[in-house]
Enzyme design. Structure first.
Site, PDB file in Angstrom:
ATOM      1  N   LYS A 186      43.129  48.170  -1.688  1.00 10.77           N
ATOM      2  CA  LYS A 186      44.002  48.478  -0.540  1.00 10.77           C
ATOM      3  C   LYS A 186      43.103  48.449   0.702  1.00 10.77           C
ATOM      4  CE  LYS A 186      45.299  51.300   2.127  1.00 10.77           C
ATOM      5  NZ  LYS A 186      45.107  51.139   3.597  1.00 10.77           N
ATOM      6  N   CYS A 294      29.140  53.689   9.243  1.00 10.81           N
ATOM      7  CA  CYS A 294      29.003  55.052   8.709  1.00 10.81           C
ATOM      8  C   CYS A 294      27.544  55.470   8.705  1.00 10.81           C
ATOM      9  CB  CYS A 294      29.579  55.136   7.315  1.00 10.81           C
ATOM     10  SG  CYS A 294      28.753  54.029   6.185  1.00 10.81           S
ATOM     11  N   GLU A 392      31.875  63.531  14.723  1.00  8.92           N
ATOM     12  CA  GLU A 392      31.743  62.085  14.585  1.00  8.92           C
ATOM     13  C   GLU A 392      32.523  61.425  15.712  1.00  8.92           C
ATOM     14  OE1 GLU A 392      33.634  60.043  11.176  1.00  8.92           O
ATOM     15  OE2 GLU A 392      31.888  58.725  11.151  1.00  8.92           O
TER      16      GLU A 392
HETATM   17  P1  NAD Z   1      40.530  56.437   7.827  1.00  6.04           P
HETATM   18  O1  NAD Z   1      40.203  57.683   7.090  1.00  6.04           O
HETATM   19  O2  NAD Z   1      41.408  56.518   8.996  1.00  6.04           O
HETATM   20  O3  NAD Z   1      41.220  55.374   6.835  1.00  6.04           O
HETATM   21  C1  NAD Z   1      40.619  54.986   5.631  1.00  6.04           C
HETATM   22  C2  NAD Z   1      41.692  54.522   4.658  1.00  6.04           C
HETATM   23  O4  NAD Z   1      42.557  55.617   4.345  1.00  6.04           O
HETATM   24  C3  NAD Z   1      42.576  53.414   5.175  1.00  6.04           C
HETATM   25  O5  NAD Z   1      42.779  52.493   4.141  1.00  6.04           O
HETATM   26  C4  NAD Z   1      43.880  54.107   5.543  1.00  6.04           C
HETATM   27  O6  NAD Z   1      45.004  53.303   5.334  1.00  6.04           O
HETATM   28  C5  NAD Z   1      43.919  55.290   4.602  1.00  6.04           C
HETATM   29  N1  NAD Z   1      44.522  56.490   5.190  1.00  6.04           N
HETATM   30  C6  NAD Z   1      44.542  56.856   6.491  1.00  6.04           C
HETATM   31  N2  NAD Z   1      45.117  58.071   6.629  1.00  6.04           N
HETATM   32  C7  NAD Z   1      45.463  58.473   5.383  1.00  6.04           C
HETATM   33  C8  NAD Z   1      46.086  59.650   4.863  1.00  6.04           C
HETATM   34  N3  NAD Z   1      46.453  60.651   5.652  1.00  6.04           N
HETATM   35  N4  NAD Z   1      46.273  59.740   3.525  1.00  6.04           N
HETATM   36  C9  NAD Z   1      45.881  58.746   2.707  1.00  6.04           C
HETATM   37  N5  NAD Z   1      45.287  57.606   3.148  1.00  6.04           N
HETATM   38  C10 NAD Z   1      45.078  57.476   4.469  1.00  6.04           C
HETATM   39  O7  NAD Z   1      39.117  55.767   8.202  1.00  6.04           O
HETATM   40  P2  NAD Z   1      38.846  54.510   9.162  1.00  6.04           P
HETATM   41  O8  NAD Z   1      39.063  54.915  10.567  1.00  6.04           O
HETATM   42  O9  NAD Z   1      39.521  53.299   8.640  1.00  6.04           O
HETATM   43  O10 NAD Z   1      37.289  54.294   8.900  1.00  6.04           O
HETATM   44  C11 NAD Z   1      36.283  54.917   9.648  1.00  6.04           C
HETATM   45  C12 NAD Z   1      35.752  56.134   8.931  1.00  6.04           C
HETATM   46  O11 NAD Z   1      35.191  55.762   7.673  1.00  6.04           O
HETATM   47  C13 NAD Z   1      34.620  56.829   9.679  1.00  6.04           C
HETATM   48  O12 NAD Z   1      34.800  58.211   9.583  1.00  6.04           O
HETATM   49  C14 NAD Z   1      33.376  56.393   8.920  1.00  6.04           C
HETATM   50  O13 NAD Z   1      32.281  57.286   9.014  1.00  6.04           O
HETATM   51  C15 NAD Z   1      33.900  56.327   7.518  1.00  6.04           C
HETATM   52  N6  NAD Z   1      33.088  55.488   6.659  1.00  6.04           N
HETATM   53  C16 NAD Z   1      32.302  56.101   5.738  1.00  6.04           C
HETATM   54  C17 NAD Z   1      31.480  55.351   4.910  1.00  6.04           C
HETATM   55  C18 NAD Z   1      30.593  56.015   3.908  1.00  6.04           C
HETATM   56  O14 NAD Z   1      29.971  55.338   3.129  1.00  6.04           O
HETATM   57  N7  NAD Z   1      30.499  57.337   3.878  1.00  6.04           N
HETATM   58  C19 NAD Z   1      31.488  53.950   5.016  1.00  6.04           C
HETATM   59  C20 NAD Z   1      32.317  53.347   5.957  1.00  6.04           C
HETATM   60  C21 NAD Z   1      33.125  54.129   6.778  1.00  6.04           C
END
Ligand code: NAD
Length: 492
Positions: A186, A294, A392
């Site tokens: 997804k 990240c 963040e």
């Molecule tokens: P996000 O949490 O908004 O979304 C991530 C995924 O979750 C998406 O596929 C989205 O559709 C889904 N999603 C969003 N809200 C949801 C909910 N309430 N319930 C269930 N699913 C939901 O993150 P983003 O903005 O796409 O990505 C950026 C974030 O990811 C930053 O915080 C970054 O630090 C983190 N990140 C972490 C790593 C790591 O290895 N720790 C790697 C890459 C990115």
């Protein structure tokens, strides 16, 4: 063959599709969202938001494909991954271009991320060795042998963030598939096109229908995947609040879950740091990918008398960065993902000013017309209790805290709720060892600004940056996607 994505360009904007059971299919979703190029604002396609019935079709297809796929010898499963690697290599530049187009990062960054994706395929292709168990003759007692075998579990899913459209899904699916599970990806609804193209490329590479599936959507889709009784586990990467929610929801249903969350990565600059090389690393870490990694450095701690020299050099180097469209040669910093993100990050900058931090460089003054652009932003005089030091921001914004010694720097890191990565810049081995020993983070860099683990190491993370025990990539991934079954044998 005209690709799904080219069709969108040709016919104004069409909705992309799911790939389920070996077929492209239109989800029942009434809702869809535009996918935009953040450098230009152009709408590239629309992404459907799949609902529970669409998820069910995908899970059923994956479940049906599991028995035969599981029975396929690991060496044959691995062979298909060699074909995946070749297909990705043949389309390497096209895929990098797509990543830049929907995400905004520079082409160099996009190429690097596709390379990392391929490396995960290369590692997973070694599955016959990776998946082996171990045993001991007379291990239980005289004449009673004991052994461990690894077995796949069934259907898994990955829920992915926007910042690495191709790389993050590849932290997971190659290992899950190689171990004999079946899988649903997804992608982030903000960047679904690059993975859609990957699925087009892999359509005829040799996976039986249902082994690898693509389902587009957002929260409702994710919840349906977690809740589906036939889904055995989920891999998640995204922000901390969502990681926590996914972890809790999956755990409450007795599922396996690994959930990687947000970050506030600290770069510690010691007085003996080699300044020019340190600055180059820090610039790449804080402003590469417009700070949307990240592992991006987002808080710098200067220790002792390096402060003035460091800040002056950082400001000059950051000022020289060229902000613009990632597709253009010479661009250093592309746009952030969306107008909403630009406003949110601008709000964080305004908050830093209100809190009393001093703006050394204001990226809001570096607007490039037509897209979601923000220039590199540097705060000095930051206190560890300020929001700009704790939260963040996920944009090209960095705060600088000044302390007198390494112990104080480590205390700042320890006080953070996050624990993704931290780096130290020094020529002093003892300081580096103290740092490595005490820094409460998953990924440590020593004179390395972006401590990104290679595919054969776990992509670690600690505290609120990771929920679970087994990480993405390498051997951790193998264990996450397998049951370890113990067999004790006696022959009369
Ligand atoms: P996000 O949490 O908004 O979304 C991530 C995924 O979750 C998406 O596929 C989205 O559709 C889904 N999603 C969003 N809200 C949801 C909910 N309430 N319930 C269930 N699913 C939901 O993150 P983003 O903005 O796409 O990505 C950026 C974030 O990811 C930053 O915080 C970054 O630090 C983190 N990140 C972490 C790593 C790591 O290895 N720790 C790697 C890459 C990115």
């Amino acid at each position: 063959m005209e690709t799904v994505i080219e069709q969108h360009a040709a016919e104004a904007v069409r909705s992309i599709q799911n790939f389920v059971g070996g077929q492209w299919s239109i989800p029942s979703a009434a809702e869809s969202l535009p996918v935009t190029n953040p450098a230009t604002g152009a709408v590239l396609a629309r992404v459907p938001l799949s609902k529970a019935p669409d998820v069910d079709v995908a899970v059923q297809a994956a479940y049906a494909a599991f028995p035969a796929w599981r029975a396929t010898p690991p060496v044959e499963r691995g062979r298909i991954l060699f074909a995946v690697r070749d297909r990705m290599e043949a389309h390497f530049n096209e895929l990098a271009h797509l990543v830049t187009e929907e995400h905004g990062k520079t082409l160099d960054d996009a190429r690097g991320s596709v390379r990392r994706a391929i490396e995960n395929v290369e590692v997973a292709a070694g599955i016959p060795s990776l998946m082996m168990g171990y045993g001991l003759e007379d291990g239980a007692a005289r004449g009673i042998d004991e052994e461990v075998i690894r077995q796949p579990l069934g259907v898994f899913a990955a829920i992915c963030p926007f910042n690495f459209p191709i790389m993050v899904p590849f932290w997971f699916w190659p290992y899950a598939i190689a171990t004999g599970n079946t899988f649903i990806v997804k992608p982030s609804e903000q960047v679904p096109l690059a993975m859609t193209r990957v699925f087009e490329l892999l359509e005829d590479v040799g996976f039986p229908p249902g082994v690898l599936n693509l389902v587009h959507g957002s929260r409702e889709t994710v919840e349906a995947l977690i809740d589906h009784p036939l889904v055995r586990g989920v891999s998640f990467v995204g922000s901390t609040p969502v990681a926590k929610a996914v972890y809790a929801r999956a755990a409450a249903r007795g599922k396996r879950v690994q959930a990687q969350g947000g970050a506030k990565n600290v770069l510690v600059i010691m007085p003996d740091a080699v300044l020019d090389k340190t600055i180059a690393n820090v610039i790449g870490s804080c402003f590469g990918s417009a700070g949307q990694r990240c592992l991006a450095g987002s808080l710098i701690i200067t220790v002792g008398d390096v402060h003035e020299r460091f800040v002056a050099a950082l400001r000059d180097a950051a000022k020289a960065l060229r902000v613009g469209n990632g597709l253009e040669e010479g661009t250093d910093v592309g746009p952030v993902i969306s107008e909403r993100a630009r406003e949110r990050i601008s709000g964080s900058i305004a908050r830093g000013v209100e809190e009393g931090a001093h703006l050394v460089l204001d990226g809001r003054e570096n607007p490039v017309a037509g897209g979601c652009f923000l220039g590199p932003t540097i705060f000095e005089g930051v206190r560890p209790d300020m929001a700009v030091a704790r939260e963040e921001i996920f944009g090209p914004v960095v705060g600088i805290v000044h302390v007198e010694n390494l112990g104080e720097a480590l205390a700042v890191i320890a006080a953070s709720p996050y624990g993704n990565a931290a780096s130290i810049f020094t020529q002093d081995g003892a300081a580096a060892r103290t740092f490595r020993y005490h820094a409460p983070v998953g990924n440590v860099g020593i004179n390395v600004g972006v401590a990104a683990p290679m595919a054969y190491f776990p992509f670690s993370g600690a505290k609120e940056s990771f929920f679970g025990t087994l990480h993405a990539q390498g051997r951790d991934a193998i264990d996450f996607y397998c049951e370890r079954k113990v067999v004790i044998t006696r022959w009369f």
